[in-house]
Design an enzyme around this catalytic site. Sequence first.
Site, PDB file in Angstrom:
ATOM      1  N   ILE A  14     -11.622  -6.177  -5.150  1.00  0.00           N
ATOM      2  CA  ILE A  14     -11.916  -7.255  -5.347  1.00  0.00           C
ATOM      3  C   ILE A  14     -13.694  -7.374  -5.653  1.00  0.00           C
ATOM      4  CG2 ILE A  14     -12.220  -9.651  -4.506  1.00  0.00           C
ATOM      5  CD1 ILE A  14      -9.563  -8.945  -2.680  1.00  0.00           C
ATOM      6  N   LEU A  35     -17.815   4.310  -0.578  1.00  0.00           N
ATOM      7  CA  LEU A  35     -16.643   4.911  -1.279  1.00  0.00           C
ATOM      8  C   LEU A  35     -15.822   5.581  -0.209  1.00  0.00           C
ATOM      9  CD1 LEU A  35     -19.184   7.012  -3.729  1.00  0.00           C
ATOM     10  CD2 LEU A  35     -18.090   4.734  -4.092  1.00  0.00           C
ATOM     11  N   SER A  38     -12.992   4.007  -1.984  1.00  0.00           N
ATOM     12  CA  SER A  38     -13.286   3.582  -3.407  1.00  0.00           C
ATOM     13  C   SER A  38     -13.896   4.853  -4.254  1.00  0.00           C
ATOM     14  CB  SER A  38     -14.037   2.310  -3.903  1.00  0.00           C
ATOM     15  OG  SER A  38     -15.260   2.628  -3.180  1.00  0.00           O
ATOM     16  N   ALA A  84     -17.498  -5.276   1.858  1.00  0.00           N
ATOM     17  CA  ALA A  84     -17.132  -3.988   2.518  1.00  0.00           C
ATOM     18  C   ALA A  84     -16.536  -3.929   3.935  1.00  0.00           C
ATOM     19  CB  ALA A  84     -18.526  -3.346   2.868  1.00  0.00           C
ATOM     20  N   ASN A 102     -15.678  -0.718  12.379  1.00  0.00           N
ATOM     21  CA  ASN A 102     -16.355  -0.603  10.831  1.00  0.00           C
ATOM     22  C   ASN A 102     -16.528  -2.166  10.507  1.00  0.00           C
ATOM     23  OD1 ASN A 102     -16.438   0.880   8.321  1.00  0.00           O
ATOM     24  ND2 ASN A 102     -15.164  -0.655   7.704  1.00  0.00           N
ATOM     25  N   SER A 127      -9.741 -13.965   4.659  1.00  0.00           N
ATOM     26  CA  SER A 127      -8.275 -13.819   4.407  1.00  0.00           C
ATOM     27  C   SER A 127      -7.607 -15.077   5.002  1.00  0.00           C
ATOM     28  CB  SER A 127      -7.828 -12.613   4.852  1.00  0.00           C
ATOM     29  OG  SER A 127      -6.605 -12.635   5.059  1.00  0.00           O
ATOM     30  N   TYR A 152      -6.753  -5.670  11.908  1.00  0.00           N
ATOM     31  CA  TYR A 152      -7.557  -5.904  10.392  1.00  0.00           C
ATOM     32  C   TYR A 152      -7.833  -7.429  10.475  1.00  0.00           C
ATOM     33  CZ  TYR A 152      -7.850  -7.755   5.798  1.00  0.00           C
ATOM     34  OH  TYR A 152      -8.040  -8.379   4.804  1.00  0.00           O
ATOM     35  N   LYS A 156     -11.373 -10.428  10.693  1.00  0.00           N
ATOM     36  CA  LYS A 156     -11.880 -11.444   9.755  1.00  0.00           C
ATOM     37  C   LYS A 156     -11.868 -12.769  10.383  1.00  0.00           C
ATOM     38  CE  LYS A 156     -11.406  -9.216   5.995  1.00  0.00           C
ATOM     39  NZ  LYS A 156     -12.847  -8.758   5.076  1.00  0.00           N
ATOM     40  N   ASN A 202       0.546  -3.280   0.389  1.00  0.00           N
ATOM     41  CA  ASN A 202       1.186  -4.578  -0.195  1.00  0.00           C
ATOM     42  C   ASN A 202       2.206  -4.487  -1.239  1.00  0.00           C
ATOM     43  OD1 ASN A 202      -2.470  -4.441   0.152  1.00  0.00           O
ATOM     44  ND2 ASN A 202      -1.406  -6.263   1.127  1.00  0.00           N
ATOM     45  N   VAL A 220      12.462  -4.039   0.704  1.00  0.00           N
ATOM     46  CA  VAL A 220      12.038  -5.514   0.598  1.00  0.00           C
ATOM     47  C   VAL A 220      12.415  -5.887   2.173  1.00  0.00           C
ATOM     48  CG1 VAL A 220      12.949  -7.944   0.230  1.00  0.00           C
ATOM     49  CG2 VAL A 220      12.798  -5.950  -1.421  1.00  0.00           C
TER      50      VAL A 220
HETATM   51  N1  UDP Z   1       6.654  -6.859   1.155  1.00  0.00           N
HETATM   52  C1  UDP Z   1       7.807  -6.136   1.000  1.00  0.00           C
HETATM   53  N2  UDP Z   1       7.679  -4.784   0.769  1.00  0.00           N
HETATM   54  C2  UDP Z   1       6.686  -4.111   0.798  1.00  0.00           C
HETATM   55  C3  UDP Z   1       5.493  -4.695   1.096  1.00  0.00           C
HETATM   56  C4  UDP Z   1       5.510  -6.201   1.118  1.00  0.00           C
HETATM   57  O1  UDP Z   1       9.034  -6.643   1.028  1.00  0.00           O
HETATM   58  O2  UDP Z   1       6.716  -2.762   0.708  1.00  0.00           O
HETATM   59  C5  UDP Z   1       6.732  -8.290   1.508  1.00  0.00           C
HETATM   60  C6  UDP Z   1       5.969  -8.669   2.549  1.00  0.00           C
HETATM   61  O3  UDP Z   1       7.002  -8.772   3.706  1.00  0.00           O
HETATM   62  C7  UDP Z   1       5.593  -9.973   2.332  1.00  0.00           C
HETATM   63  C8  UDP Z   1       5.090  -9.788   0.842  1.00  0.00           C
HETATM   64  O4  UDP Z   1       5.900  -8.776   0.273  1.00  0.00           O
HETATM   65  O5  UDP Z   1       6.504 -10.888   2.409  1.00  0.00           O
HETATM   66  C9  UDP Z   1       3.747  -9.771   0.562  1.00  0.00           C
HETATM   67  O6  UDP Z   1       3.244  -8.571   1.413  1.00  0.00           O
HETATM   68  P1  UDP Z   1       1.794  -8.017   1.164  1.00  0.00           P
HETATM   69  O7  UDP Z   1       1.711  -7.005   2.295  1.00  0.00           O
HETATM   70  O8  UDP Z   1       1.546  -7.732  -0.131  1.00  0.00           O
HETATM   71  O9  UDP Z   1       0.950  -9.025   1.607  1.00  0.00           O
HETATM   72  P2  UDP Z   1       0.602  -9.944   2.898  1.00  0.00           P
HETATM   73  O10 UDP Z   1       1.213 -11.450   2.717  1.00  0.00           O
HETATM   74  O11 UDP Z   1       1.432  -9.636   4.053  1.00  0.00           O
HETATM   75  O12 UDP Z   1      -0.776  -9.913   3.329  1.00  0.00           O
END
Ligand code: UDP
Length: 343
Positions: A14, A35, A38, A84, A102, A127, A152, A156, A202, A220
């Site tokens: 971001i 870094l 990154s 950061a 951190n 967040s 984490y 925040k 993610n 999923v």
């Molecule tokens: N998700 C998933 N499989 C993955 C990663 C994420 O099904 O490998 C789903 C997760 O359960 C959530 C959505 O995708 O419902 C978004 O997850 P992410 O980790 O991207 O963001 P979050 O909302 O948790 O910060």
Amino acid sequence: MKTKIIVTGGCGYIGSHTVIELIENHFDVVIIDDLSNSTEKTLQRIQKITGVLPTFVNLDLKDENATHTIFETHKDALGVIHFAAHKAVGESVQKPLRYYKNNLYSLLNTLEAQSEHGITNFIFSSSATVYGTPDVLPITEKNETQRPFSPYGNTKKIAEEILDDYSKSNKEFSAISLRYFNPIGAHESGEIGELPNGIPNNLMPYITQTAAGIREKLLVFGNDYPTKDGTPIRDYIHVVDLAKAHVFALNRLLHKEQEKSLEFFNLGTGVGYSVLDVINSFEEVTNSKLNYEITGRREGDVAQLYAATDLAKEKLGWTAKKELNEMIISSWTWEQKYRNETN
Ligand code: UDP
């Protein structure tokens, strides 16, 4: 004279997109980044896109003395945008102290150093995780914050509390905390995008890496949530829209338009999509089949999170413009371009 802004974590996902928006809006940017998650190559990529190579300082903000020295050098800056931080939810559960140390030391050192050198404007990268499991949807900034599930997320929330206390104690200090929903997508140039370290946590990078053949299949996490198709609903926002919001927030601070010394804004589109919606859209726009399998729920996930966007619209004059398809296409373009270059 251009207005100088310090961007911590400016080589990150971001951060780098925000640096581009700042340069395009004629700010003079100084990036501070260690870094750790990154690459310095991002600087050349920013230059390729904007024609400007931002000033770069390789610095770990946990180093208090070095942080003070750098802020002394750049005390003509008018603001700080603080990205950061470590950000892997799963890793933070395994290594909570690493995350608290951190994310909080670097925040405290930055606040101290900037205040000592008379820099009064601060934007914090927060967040939607601070809302925990919300009882009311869409989520407005008035929703109570709750202790987030992960260390984490808790960094925040604690950071926002630190900013609250600090802004009350220092009348010169003005801060905006931007609560991101789910940033995805990449710059339209295909030059910069999300670069997860190891296995992605993610959804979007997991999807693009699966499609690129780097991961075997996407899992999923649960289809028994109380949503239209049983999979969780999130508010996905294009990273370029998100980056632009930082410029609007910065201008609010620089023009002294804020009504309170610490303000909070949700950054989302206000539209929720389920995991299966995202997968189906990905398959549609890329005209391909994604290998995925439904598995059990992931600990800490909530059924639905999507933002009320009215406050950002009213006070910042900002709204997200880009649709899910654009987010997906840009993520996929970035994934392919990046793989081609590194292979
Ligand atoms: N998700 C998933 N499989 C993955 C990663 C994420 O099904 O490998 C789903 C997760 O359960 C959530 C959505 O995708 O419902 C978004 O997850 P992410 O980790 O991207 O963001 P979050 O909302 O948790 O910060």
